[in-house]
Write a protein that holds these residues in place. Structure first.
Motif, PDB file in Angstrom:
ATOM      1  N   ALA A 111      61.721  44.108  22.914  1.00  0.00           N
ATOM      2  CA  ALA A 111      62.041  45.118  21.898  1.00  0.00           C
ATOM      3  C   ALA A 111      62.354  44.461  20.561  1.00  0.00           C
ATOM      4  O   ALA A 111      61.863  44.908  19.514  1.00  0.00           O
ATOM      5  N   GLU A 112      63.153  43.398  20.574  1.00  0.00           N
ATOM      6  CA  GLU A 112      63.504  42.699  19.336  1.00  0.00           C
ATOM      7  C   GLU A 112      62.261  42.112  18.667  1.00  0.00           C
ATOM      8  O   GLU A 112      62.133  42.130  17.440  1.00  0.00           O
ATOM      9  N   VAL A 113      61.359  41.589  19.465  1.00  0.00           N
ATOM     10  CA  VAL A 113      60.134  41.000  18.915  1.00  0.00           C
ATOM     11  C   VAL A 113      59.278  42.081  18.258  1.00  0.00           C
ATOM     12  O   VAL A 113      58.780  41.905  17.136  1.00  0.00           O
ATOM     13  N   LEU A 114      59.104  43.213  18.926  1.00  0.00           N
ATOM     14  CA  LEU A 114      58.298  44.295  18.365  1.00  0.00           C
ATOM     15  C   LEU A 114      58.928  44.850  17.088  1.00  0.00           C
ATOM     16  O   LEU A 114      58.235  45.082  16.091  1.00  0.00           O
ATOM     17  N   HIS A 115      60.247  45.066  17.107  1.00  0.00           N
ATOM     18  CA  HIS A 115      60.927  45.532  15.893  1.00  0.00           C
ATOM     19  C   HIS A 115      60.761  44.510  14.770  1.00  0.00           C
ATOM     20  O   HIS A 115      60.586  44.881  13.600  1.00  0.00           O
TER      21      HIS A 115
END
Length: 327
Positions: A88-92
């Motif tokens: 999730a952090e990578v996509l955000h």
């Protein structure tokens, strides 16, 4: 998008400037879990060191049925295990980078091949700024947030694949592309497998597609939830990226001219090559003139990058040997 860690003219006590090669390359740097940013591309001694420290470097044979180009190839499952914990952090983060790029460089627009290349390039630039800046630098070992390291690693593969797609069939940067087109191209042209080692990308195809979609459309991610802005100023990142990109393009043109010259004159020595007349971007001069111009440009970029980082710009000019090592 401004974060807590400003860099540039306002940074206190500017430190010694770095040479261009130091500014633009990584070696044995690790993230907060001790994983090498360059993984199995890092110096051999660094790989041995992290293994001794207990950092997993497990491999497995790829069995992804939806990716025939990768089947049977060796993949770094430990690196993927690290990435999927921060999905999730990578996509955000990629959505944050895409919004930064769209605001600073609206043409060609988001959803184009050029925007995909720029965002991936921004992702590879992140650790360069964080490690080298004067104000609140991130220590080279054991501190960089893992999600930033994962963005960097994913960006390397995205960048090389998107550039290959751009160069194929003389595509334009303004060409609109879909996630499916990018993934299909990468699969059909072996972009998921490294030619030199035959190692393959460990990320499942669905995750790769989600990442590309977050960049091209923002779907499946929320830039406002990214923590990248807590770690660096968007403005400093963009300034560093822009300088780096200008030199990369000049270096790419120089390499193209040099390759053509050496192919045409395989027996020619440096002195003869430097005297050959070449035409670049509508200008005519000798290859020696082109070399001097590139070295001068590199010296200016070197000073500019140091300034962005809050460092002294008083660094020796870029020499021919140093220039050739960057090719």
């Amino acid at each position: 998008m401004a974060g807590r860690a400003a860099s540039g003219a306002g940074a206190a006590s500017p430190r010694r400037g770095l040479r261009l090669a130091q500014l633009l390359t990584l070696g044995d740097q690790t993230d907060e879990h001790g994983r090498l940013l360059l993984e199995d591309s890092a110096p051999r001694q660094a790989q041995k060191r992290v293994k001794r420290a207990g950092v997993a470097m497990s491999e497995a044979r790829c069995d992804y049925a939806d990716s025939p180009s990768r089947l049977g190839g060796r993949m770094n499952v430990s690196a993927y295990d690290s990435l999927r914990r921060d999905t999730a952090e990578v996509l955000h983060g990629f959505a944050w980078l895409a919004e930064l790029r769209a605001a600073a460089k609206p043409d060609p627009g988001r959803g184009t091949l050029g925007s995909l290349i720029d965002v991936a390039n921004l992702g590879t630039t992140l650790p360069l700024v964080l490690f080298h800046r004067v104000h609140d630098p991130v220590p080279a070992q054991g501190v960089l947030p893992a999600f930033i390291a994962s963005i960097f690693k994913a960006s390397r593969g995205l960048f090389s694949g998107a550039v290959a797609m751009l160069n194929d069939d003389d595509r334009e940067a303004s060409t609109a592309v879909t996630t499916e087109e990018v993934v299909t191209y990468a699969e059909q042209h072996g972009q998921f497998r490294r030619t030199e080692t035959q190692r393959v990308c460990a990320a499942p195809t669905r995750l790769i597609a989600r990442t590309i979609e977050a960049i091209l459309t923002g779907e499946g991610a929320d830039a406002s939830r990214s923590r990248l802005g807590d770690h660096l100023h968007a403005d400093a990142l963009w300034r560093f990226f822009s300088l780096h990109e200008s030199f990369s393009q000049a270096l790419s043109t120089y390499r193209f001219v040099l390759d053509n010259l050496t192919a045409e004159r395989p027996e020619a020595g440096p002195e003869e090559l430097f005297s050959v007349t070449v035409a670049v971007a509508g200008r005519t001069g000798t290859f020696g003139d082109l070399t001097e111009a590139l070295a001068h440009h590199g010296t200016e970029v070197q000073a500019g990058l140091n300034e962005v980082l809050g460092r002294s710009g008083e660094v020796p000019p870029l020499t021919l040997p140093a220039l050739l090592r960057l090719l």
